[in-house]
Motif scaffolding. Structure first.
Motif, mmCIF file in Angstrom:
data_model
loop_
_atom_site.group_PDB
_atom_site.id
_atom_site.type_symbol
_atom_site.label_atom_id
_atom_site.label_comp_id
_atom_site.label_asym_id
_atom_site.label_seq_id
_atom_site.Cartn_x
_atom_site.Cartn_y
_atom_site.Cartn_z
ATOM 1 N N TYR A 126 -13.518 9.693 -6.733
ATOM 2 C CA TYR A 126 -12.640 8.570 -6.440
ATOM 3 C C TYR A 126 -11.177 9.018 -6.465
ATOM 4 C CZ TYR A 126 -16.884 6.074 -7.788
ATOM 5 O OH TYR A 126 -18.175 5.637 -7.891
ATOM 6 N N LEU A 127 -10.364 8.291 -5.721
ATOM 7 C CA LEU A 127 -8.922 8.470 -5.788
ATOM 8 C C LEU A 127 -8.303 7.084 -5.929
ATOM 9 C CD1 LEU A 127 -6.601 10.562 -5.655
ATOM 10 C CD2 LEU A 127 -6.367 9.946 -3.235
ATOM 11 N N GLN A 128 -7.816 6.799 -7.118
ATOM 12 C CA GLN A 128 -7.127 5.539 -7.368
ATOM 13 C C GLN A 128 -5.660 5.721 -7.030
ATOM 14 O OE1 GLN A 128 -8.355 2.468 -8.469
ATOM 15 N NE2 GLN A 128 -6.271 1.732 -8.063
ATOM 16 N N MET A 129 -5.165 4.883 -6.137
ATOM 17 C CA MET A 129 -3.786 5.002 -5.682
ATOM 18 C C MET A 129 -3.048 3.715 -6.017
ATOM 19 S SD MET A 129 -4.404 6.852 -1.998
ATOM 20 C CE MET A 129 -5.154 5.410 -1.255
ATOM 21 N N ASN A 130 -2.026 3.837 -6.831
ATOM 22 C CA ASN A 130 -1.238 2.682 -7.262
ATOM 23 C C ASN A 130 0.193 2.778 -6.757
ATOM 24 O OD1 ASN A 130 -3.483 1.743 -8.762
ATOM 25 N ND2 ASN A 130 -2.855 2.963 -10.534
ATOM 26 N N SER A 131 0.884 1.663 -6.789
ATOM 27 C CA SER A 131 2.293 1.613 -6.370
ATOM 28 C C SER A 131 2.487 2.305 -5.032
ATOM 29 C CB SER A 131 3.178 2.256 -7.442
ATOM 30 O OG SER A 131 3.020 1.596 -8.677
ATOM 31 N N LEU A 132 1.665 1.952 -4.085
ATOM 32 C CA LEU A 132 1.683 2.632 -2.795
ATOM 33 C C LEU A 132 2.985 2.394 -2.043
ATOM 34 C CD1 LEU A 132 -2.012 2.049 -1.800
ATOM 35 C CD2 LEU A 132 -0.889 4.267 -1.932
ATOM 36 N N LYS A 133 3.395 3.412 -1.302
ATOM 37 C CA LYS A 133 4.634 3.391 -0.531
ATOM 38 C C LYS A 133 4.310 3.612 0.943
ATOM 39 C CE LYS A 133 6.970 5.627 -4.434
ATOM 40 N NZ LYS A 133 7.772 6.806 -4.865
ATOM 41 N N PRO A 134 5.177 3.177 1.835
ATOM 42 C CA PRO A 134 4.923 3.422 3.267
ATOM 43 C C PRO A 134 4.707 4.897 3.586
ATOM 44 C CG PRO A 134 6.637 1.784 3.017
ATOM 45 C CD PRO A 134 6.335 2.292 1.627
ATOM 46 N N GLU A 135 5.370 5.785 2.861
ATOM 47 C CA GLU A 135 5.193 7.217 3.114
ATOM 48 C C GLU A 135 3.836 7.749 2.677
ATOM 49 O OE1 GLU A 135 7.737 5.712 1.522
ATOM 50 O OE2 GLU A 135 8.451 6.953 -0.154
ATOM 51 N N ASP A 136 3.044 6.931 1.999
ATOM 52 C CA ASP A 136 1.674 7.319 1.667
ATOM 53 C C ASP A 136 0.720 7.087 2.838
ATOM 54 O OD1 ASP A 136 2.222 5.929 -1.584
ATOM 55 O OD2 ASP A 136 2.209 8.056 -1.038
ATOM 56 N N THR A 137 1.216 6.461 3.892
ATOM 57 C CA THR A 137 0.385 6.211 5.065
ATOM 58 C C THR A 137 -0.099 7.531 5.660
ATOM 59 O OG1 THR A 137 1.492 4.137 5.608
ATOM 60 C CG2 THR A 137 0.374 5.285 7.409
ATOM 61 N N ALA A 138 -1.406 7.651 5.811
ATOM 62 C CA ALA A 138 -2.019 8.888 6.304
ATOM 63 C C ALA A 138 -3.524 8.695 6.412
ATOM 64 C CB ALA A 138 -1.726 10.052 5.362
ATOM 65 N N VAL A 139 -4.163 9.662 7.035
ATOM 66 C CA VAL A 139 -5.616 9.759 6.937
ATOM 67 C C VAL A 139 -5.927 10.602 5.705
ATOM 68 C CG1 VAL A 139 -7.747 10.551 8.013
ATOM 69 C CG2 VAL A 139 -5.914 9.567 9.429
#
Length: 123
Positions: free
Chosen positions: A80-93
């Motif tokens: 699993y990869l838990q991703m918090n406080s996401l930002k627009p720059e995290d946009t990706a495949v």
């Protein structure tokens, strides 16, 4: 052969969270570590995090370590990869990968890859 299938991607607003899953099957007994990478259009595939299958030892890309958490469920053969406080720059495949001999940040050391799951973070 090891088969990997990612899931959990989607569209989220900035500040939100997502949890990606990577289910593995096949010759998983030979896997030493699992990794997550990401790739934006026109950019190289970048390392995000890795975890050793047996000991759960983790490596993070330094700039992500306070927001992302990698974990594994050995019984389910899932990472699993838990991703918090996401930002627009995290946009990706986001891609899941399996390594046979070493836990590393280098994509070339991972012979098995999933098909990827799209994560889009809106401003």
């Amino acid at each position: 052969q090891v088969q990997l299938v990612e899931s959990g991607g989607g569209l989220v607003q900035a500040g939100g969270s997502l949890r990606l899953s990577c289910a593995s099957s096949g010759r998983t007994f030979g896997v030493f570590a699992m990794g997550w990478f990401r790739q934006s259009p026109g950019k190289e595939r970048d390392f995000v995090s890795s975890i050793t299958w047996a000991g759960g030892d983790t490596i993070y890309e330094y700039s992500l370590k306070d927001r992302f958490t990698i974990s594994r469920d050995k019984a389910k053969n899932t990472v699993y990869l838990q991703m918090n406080s996401l930002k627009p720059e995290d946009t990706a495949v986001y891609y899941c990968a399996a390594a046979l001999h070493v836990a590393t940040t280098k994509a070339s050391q991972y012979p098995y890859w999933g098909q990827g799951t799209q994560v889009t973070v809106s401003a």
